[in-house]
Design an enzyme around this catalytic site. Structure first.
Site, PDB file in Angstrom:
ATOM      1  N   LYS A   9      44.787  40.195  54.756  1.00 15.11           N
ATOM      2  CA  LYS A   9      45.324  40.209  53.387  1.00 15.11           C
ATOM      3  C   LYS A   9      46.807  40.599  53.350  1.00 15.11           C
ATOM      4  O   LYS A   9      47.369  41.095  54.341  1.00 15.11           O
ATOM      5  CB  LYS A   9      44.489  41.182  52.540  1.00 15.11           C
ATOM      6  CG  LYS A   9      43.047  40.730  52.310  1.00 15.11           C
ATOM      7  CD  LYS A   9      42.322  41.743  51.419  1.00 15.11           C
ATOM      8  CE  LYS A   9      40.924  41.280  51.057  1.00 15.11           C
ATOM      9  NZ  LYS A   9      40.259  42.256  50.137  1.00 15.11           N
ATOM     10  N   TYR A  49      38.256  33.710  44.499  1.00 16.77           N
ATOM     11  CA  TYR A  49      37.483  34.886  44.071  1.00 16.77           C
ATOM     12  C   TYR A  49      36.728  34.640  42.767  1.00 16.77           C
ATOM     13  O   TYR A  49      36.431  35.591  42.032  1.00 16.77           O
ATOM     14  CB  TYR A  49      38.412  36.090  43.911  1.00 16.77           C
ATOM     15  CG  TYR A  49      38.641  36.877  45.187  1.00 16.77           C
ATOM     16  CD1 TYR A  49      37.581  37.425  45.904  1.00 16.77           C
ATOM     17  CD2 TYR A  49      39.923  37.118  45.652  1.00 16.77           C
ATOM     18  CE1 TYR A  49      37.788  38.174  47.048  1.00 16.77           C
ATOM     19  CE2 TYR A  49      40.145  37.870  46.809  1.00 16.77           C
ATOM     20  CZ  TYR A  49      39.070  38.396  47.492  1.00 16.77           C
ATOM     21  OH  TYR A  49      39.273  39.152  48.628  1.00 16.77           O
ATOM     22  N   ASN A 112      42.808  46.591  51.077  1.00 15.28           N
ATOM     23  CA  ASN A 112      41.922  46.993  52.180  1.00 15.28           C
ATOM     24  C   ASN A 112      42.023  46.060  53.387  1.00 15.28           C
ATOM     25  O   ASN A 112      41.118  45.998  54.214  1.00 15.28           O
ATOM     26  CB  ASN A 112      40.486  47.146  51.673  1.00 15.28           C
ATOM     27  CG  ASN A 112      39.955  45.885  51.020  1.00 15.28           C
ATOM     28  OD1 ASN A 112      40.592  44.825  51.086  1.00 15.28           O
ATOM     29  ND2 ASN A 112      38.810  45.982  50.381  1.00 15.28           N
ATOM     30  N   HIS A 115      39.360  40.478  54.442  1.00 13.74           N
ATOM     31  CA  HIS A 115      38.246  39.901  53.684  1.00 13.74           C
ATOM     32  C   HIS A 115      37.229  39.351  54.650  1.00 13.74           C
ATOM     33  O   HIS A 115      37.590  38.891  55.735  1.00 13.74           O
ATOM     34  CB  HIS A 115      38.748  38.749  52.793  1.00 13.74           C
ATOM     35  CG  HIS A 115      37.622  37.915  52.235  1.00 13.74           C
ATOM     36  ND1 HIS A 115      36.943  38.269  51.096  1.00 13.74           N
ATOM     37  CD2 HIS A 115      37.011  36.790  52.702  1.00 13.74           C
ATOM     38  CE1 HIS A 115      35.971  37.373  50.877  1.00 13.74           C
ATOM     39  NE2 HIS A 115      36.005  36.469  51.842  1.00 13.74           N
ATOM     40  N   GLU A 126      33.739  29.350  51.237  1.00 13.41           N
ATOM     41  CA  GLU A 126      35.064  29.859  51.594  1.00 13.41           C
ATOM     42  C   GLU A 126      35.728  29.080  52.743  1.00 13.41           C
ATOM     43  O   GLU A 126      36.943  28.846  52.708  1.00 13.41           O
ATOM     44  CB  GLU A 126      34.960  31.343  51.944  1.00 13.41           C
ATOM     45  CG  GLU A 126      34.590  32.173  50.720  1.00 13.41           C
ATOM     46  CD  GLU A 126      34.306  33.636  51.032  1.00 13.41           C
ATOM     47  OE1 GLU A 126      34.067  34.385  50.069  1.00 13.41           O
ATOM     48  OE2 GLU A 126      34.325  34.028  52.207  1.00 13.41           O
TER      49      GLU A 126
HETATM   50  P1  DAT Z   1      34.483  43.103  49.809  1.00 15.46           P
HETATM   51  O1  DAT Z   1      35.911  42.679  50.026  1.00 15.46           O
HETATM   52  O2  DAT Z   1      34.105  44.287  50.646  1.00 15.46           O
HETATM   53  O3  DAT Z   1      33.522  41.949  49.954  1.00 15.46           O
HETATM   54  P2  DAT Z   1      34.063  42.842  46.925  1.00 15.46           P
HETATM   55  O4  DAT Z   1      33.669  41.435  47.214  1.00 15.46           O
HETATM   56  O5  DAT Z   1      33.120  43.667  46.140  1.00 15.46           O
HETATM   57  O6  DAT Z   1      34.369  43.623  48.295  1.00 15.46           O
HETATM   58  O7  DAT Z   1      35.451  42.872  46.163  1.00 15.46           O
HETATM   59  C1  DAT Z   1      36.491  41.990  46.548  1.00 15.46           C
HETATM   60  C2  DAT Z   1      37.781  42.772  46.627  1.00 15.46           C
HETATM   61  O8  DAT Z   1      38.125  43.240  45.330  1.00 15.46           O
HETATM   62  C3  DAT Z   1      37.707  44.013  47.496  1.00 15.46           C
HETATM   63  O9  DAT Z   1      37.976  43.727  48.856  1.00 15.46           O
HETATM   64  C4  DAT Z   1      38.765  44.892  46.896  1.00 15.46           C
HETATM   65  C5  DAT Z   1      38.729  44.530  45.424  1.00 15.46           C
HETATM   66  N1  DAT Z   1      37.918  45.469  44.648  1.00 15.46           N
HETATM   67  C6  DAT Z   1      36.573  45.630  44.718  1.00 15.46           C
HETATM   68  N2  DAT Z   1      36.145  46.568  43.877  1.00 15.46           N
HETATM   69  C7  DAT Z   1      37.248  47.016  43.241  1.00 15.46           C
HETATM   70  C8  DAT Z   1      37.488  48.013  42.234  1.00 15.46           C
HETATM   71  N3  DAT Z   1      36.479  48.722  41.701  1.00 15.46           N
HETATM   72  N4  DAT Z   1      38.779  48.214  41.843  1.00 15.46           N
HETATM   73  C9  DAT Z   1      39.793  47.494  42.372  1.00 15.46           C
HETATM   74  N5  DAT Z   1      39.639  46.546  43.319  1.00 15.46           N
HETATM   75  C10 DAT Z   1      38.389  46.318  43.743  1.00 15.46           C
HETATM   76 MG    MG Z   2      33.253  40.249  48.823  1.00 17.55          MG
END
Ligand code: DAT
Ligand code: MG
Length: 137
Positions: A9, A49, A112, A115, A126
């Protein structure tokens, strides 16, 4: 063999740690079968997304993903989808365990560093979002 989709990212690309992340990926037994550095528009990030479109963080997430270049990857390995999720670590780096990429490199819940597809269905959406068949070797 299974394939999964990964992204390095913007927060990681900005800090010039692409190589460090790729070392962890290859050391864990993944073969990089597709790799490209690209910059998404916000609209392209929104399409990627789409599953999160109703979440409160959707707009912030898509702006962040478009703020600079990313590295898109397709990784191949037995059990690639689950194994890549394990190597990434928990979504929030503060919760990620030792040895994971998000523990070592992640800055915050939003930034973070990596992905990964969360299921075979996600990977099937994807991978072709970023790569055509000729680009996966
Ligand atoms: P992951 O990337 O572990 O699959 P996810 O699909 O739930 O997590 O969310 C996609 C991304 O969105 C994640 O990498 C970081 C961001 N994100 C998730 N929850 C969030 C939150 N509560 N506040 C801000 N950003 C968030
Ligand atoms: Mg995810």
């Amino acid at each position: 063999m299974e394939r999964t989709f990964a992204i390095i990212k913007p927060d990681a690309v900005e800090r010039n740690i692409i190589g460090g992340i790729l070392v962890k990926i290859e050391s864990a037994g993944f073969t990089v079968v597709g790799l490209k550095r690209i910059r998404l528009t916000k609209e392209q990030a929104m399409g990627f997304y789409y599953v999160h479109k109703d979440r409160p963080f959707y707009d912030e997430l898509c702006s962040y993903m478009a703020r600079g270049p990313i590295v898109a990857l397709v990784l191949e390995k037995d059990n690639a989808i689950a194994d890549w999720r394990a190597l990434m670590g928990a979504t929030n780096p503060a919760d990620a365990i030792e040895g994971t990429i998000r523990k070592e490199f992640g800055l915050s819940l939003g930034e973070n560093s990596v992905h990964g597809s969360d299921s075979a269905e996600s990977a099937a959406y994807e991978i072709p979002y970023f790569f055509n068949a000729l680009e996966l070797v």
